[in-house]
Design a protein around this motif. Structure first.
Motif, PDB file in Angstrom:
ATOM      1  N   SER A   1     -18.672 -17.730 -52.908  1.00  0.00           N
ATOM      2  CA  SER A   1     -17.554 -17.913 -51.987  1.00  0.00           C
ATOM      3  C   SER A   1     -17.662 -16.884 -50.860  1.00  0.00           C
TER       4      SER A   1
ATOM      5  N   MET B   1     -15.582 -14.900 -49.767  1.00  0.00           N
ATOM      6  CA  MET B   1     -14.914 -13.633 -50.041  1.00  0.00           C
ATOM      7  C   MET B   1     -15.722 -12.701 -50.950  1.00  0.00           C
TER       8      MET B   1
ATOM      9  N   MET C   1     -19.654 -21.243 -45.815  1.00  0.00           N
ATOM     10  CA  MET C   1     -18.205 -21.103 -45.703  1.00  0.00           C
ATOM     11  C   MET C   1     -17.875 -20.235 -44.513  1.00  0.00           C
TER      12      MET C   1
ATOM     13  N   TRP D   1      -6.324 -19.702 -57.563  1.00  0.00           N
ATOM     14  CA  TRP D   1      -7.728 -19.326 -57.361  1.00  0.00           C
ATOM     15  C   TRP D   1      -8.022 -18.007 -58.034  1.00  0.00           C
TER      16      TRP D   1
ATOM     17  N   ASP E   1      -7.135 -14.554 -48.329  1.00  0.00           N
ATOM     18  CA  ASP E   1      -8.566 -14.895 -48.272  1.00  0.00           C
ATOM     19  C   ASP E   1      -8.663 -16.374 -47.968  1.00  0.00           C
ATOM     20  N   THR E   2      -9.296 -16.737 -46.857  1.00  0.00           N
ATOM     21  CA  THR E   2      -9.446 -18.174 -46.617  1.00  0.00           C
ATOM     22  C   THR E   2     -10.916 -18.562 -46.562  1.00  0.00           C
ATOM     23  N   GLY E   3     -11.203 -19.772 -46.980  1.00  0.00           N
ATOM     24  CA  GLY E   3     -12.575 -20.265 -46.944  1.00  0.00           C
ATOM     25  C   GLY E   3     -12.591 -21.722 -46.516  1.00  0.00           C
TER      26      GLY E   3
ATOM     27  N   VAL F   1      -6.023 -18.505 -49.841  1.00  0.00           N
ATOM     28  CA  VAL F   1      -5.610 -17.889 -51.104  1.00  0.00           C
ATOM     29  C   VAL F   1      -4.693 -16.698 -50.816  1.00  0.00           C
TER      30      VAL F   1
ATOM     31  N   ASN G   1      -9.290 -23.650 -47.757  1.00  0.00           N
ATOM     32  CA  ASN G   1      -8.457 -23.091 -48.808  1.00  0.00           C
ATOM     33  C   ASN G   1      -7.920 -21.724 -48.373  1.00  0.00           C
TER      34      ASN G   1
ATOM     35  N   ARG H   1     -23.375 -23.044 -55.398  1.00  0.00           N
ATOM     36  CA  ARG H   1     -22.621 -23.404 -56.609  1.00  0.00           C
ATOM     37  C   ARG H   1     -23.441 -24.376 -57.430  1.00  0.00           C
TER      38      ARG H   1
HETATM   39  N1  SER Z   1     -12.036 -17.900 -52.231  1.00  0.00           N
HETATM   40  C1  SER Z   1     -11.531 -19.170 -51.861  1.00  0.00           C
HETATM   41  C2  SER Z   1     -12.501 -20.282 -52.166  1.00  0.00           C
HETATM   42  O1  SER Z   1     -13.652 -20.032 -52.434  1.00  0.00           O
HETATM   43  C3  SER Z   1     -11.198 -19.169 -50.391  1.00  0.00           C
HETATM   44  O2  SER Z   1     -12.231 -18.598 -49.678  1.00  0.00           O
HETATM   45  O3  SER Z   1     -12.115 -21.416 -52.132  1.00  0.00           O
END
Ligand code: SER
Length: 394
Positions: A41, A43, A87, A157, A218-220, A197, A195, A69
């Motif tokens: 991710s 983050m 991301m 999350w 935290d956004t992704g 968080v 997303n 992933r």
């Molecule tokens: N950590 C969250 C995700 O991976 C937002 O970045 O979805």
């Protein structure tokens, strides 16, 4: 039509205009001491700073991060899943709150990327026995006029079984031909793109939650998915970064059905990026993930024609991928590694065919047989299954 690079630029510029500094981002390999194999991710590299350590660039950050992933490996080939993907992210390290993040997210999607709010749906955390509903996000979205669906498990999350976690709010965009209807959990034409968080808790090993003294956001955002939506593409494979793959592979390996073409494009591209980050194939850990991807590539290729070889792969495709991910590995050296792995796998299959032709293995195999084949002959179970399928057994 907007390109992947333009999408990245627009995103990063939006956040830099709002006081965010650009993080370097980059490698799939987490820093030393991190228990996970790959960055999963955006983050991930920021974990210590989200936990409280001051970041040298300040409390508002933005960036681009490649991620991997393997949990989605069997879904690769559908319209939205990739093994290596990128991301885009924005982070508030104890600076602004979740509501501000959602408002900016909405503004960027609507005004920056031109997505009609009528095609947006969001989800929020509806509460469980440990944490209450995320009223603030719910209220924010209602004020912005977006339909909200509350869920429990899908909107919490966590970075792992312990550590950073919190309620999240996901933004979905409608990709169907008809007028948007239904909700994200009931219709998969709602595709999740971003997303947010509200990283407000630490989970301890006994399962308890401790509120963080300095909550973060935290956004992704899934880059390939967003570009696909902006380009009205049927799948992530139809965006500009995949075009060279989708036009070249059917020329060198003909015929290829669509799912195989997607799988090969994903796995080869992912394999190149992993190699580019310095991993080499091996029997365990990161190298084994890479090995699995290459072997899945080869079994897909050889299923239809055993004479196919990775030496047919044009060096330009390797170079295109390395350039996109800003990696400086020599593409010729990478090709040598791929071919070496292909040769080893070919030898393993040959050995496997010989062993499996023994009368002892002609009937249905027991668990003890699988153990023996693995421990004595180095033949993993999935390979034995593959060889038996190839031989028309099982
Ligand atoms: N950590 C969250 C995700 O991976 C937002 O970045 O979805």
């Amino acid at each position: 039509m907007i390109t992947t690079d333009q999408t990245v630029q627009l995103f990063l510029d939006f956040f830099r205009e709002r006081g965010h500094e650009l993080t370097p981002g980059g490698s799939l390999i987490p820093s030393a001491g991190d228990p996970v194999l790959f960055t999963t991710s955006g983050m991930h590299p920021l974990t210590p700073y989200l936990m409280g350590r001051p970041h040298p660039l300040g409390s508002r950050l933005t960036g681009r991060q490649r991620c991997l992933r393997t949990t989605d490996l069997d879904e690769v080939g559908d319209d939205t899943h990739l093994t290596v993907f990128e991301m885009l992210g924005s982070w508030s390290l104890g600076d602004y709150d979740g509501a501000q993040s959602l408002r900016w997210g909405f503004e960027l999607l609507r005004d920056g990327f031109g997505i009609d709010p009528g095609r947006m749906h969001v989800t929020v955390f509806g509460g469980d026995e440990q944490a209450g509903p995320d009223h603030e996000s719910w209220r924010t979205w209602s004020e912005l006029g977006l339909p909200v669906e509350p869920t429990t498990d899908e909107n919490w999350w966590s970075n792992g079984p312990t550590g950073l976690c919190g309620p999240d709010s996901e933004i979905f965009v409608w990709t169907g031909d008809e007028i948007p209807h239904g909700t994200p959990t009931s219709d998969d034409r709602w595709v999740e793109v971003w997303n947010h968080v509200m990283m407000g808790y630490l989970r301890h090993s006994d399962g308890s939650l401790e509120p963080m003294r300095r909550p973060c956001v935290d956004t992704g955002l899934g880059l390939e998915r967003l570009v696909g939506i902006l380009r009205n593409a049927r799948s992530v494979f139809e965006i500009d970064v995949f075009r060279p793959w989708l036009t070249t592979l059917p020329r060198i390996w003909n015929p290829l059905d669509e799912r195989s073409l997607r799988l090969l494009s994903d796995h080869l591209r992912s394999g190149i990026v992993i190699l580019g980050d310095g991993v080499t194939p091996s029997p365990s850990g990161r190298g084994y993930v890479l090995r699995r991807l290459i072997r899945r590539t080869l079994t897909t290729l050889w299923r239809d024609d055993p004479t196919r070889t990775l030496s047919d792969l044009p060096i330009e495709l390797v170079r295109h991928t390395l350039d996109h991910f800003r990696q400086s590995t020599d593409p010729h050296q990478m090709r040598t590694l791929l071919l070496d792995e292909e040769r080893k796998f070919g030898q393993l299959l040959q050995r496997g065919r010989k062993v499996l032709s023994r009368s002892r293995f002609t009937g249905p195999l027991t668990d003890a047989d699988y153990h023996y084949l693995h421990d004595t002959h180095g033949l993993p179970r999935d390979l034995v299954v593959y060889l038996n399928t190839e031989a028309g057994i099982g």
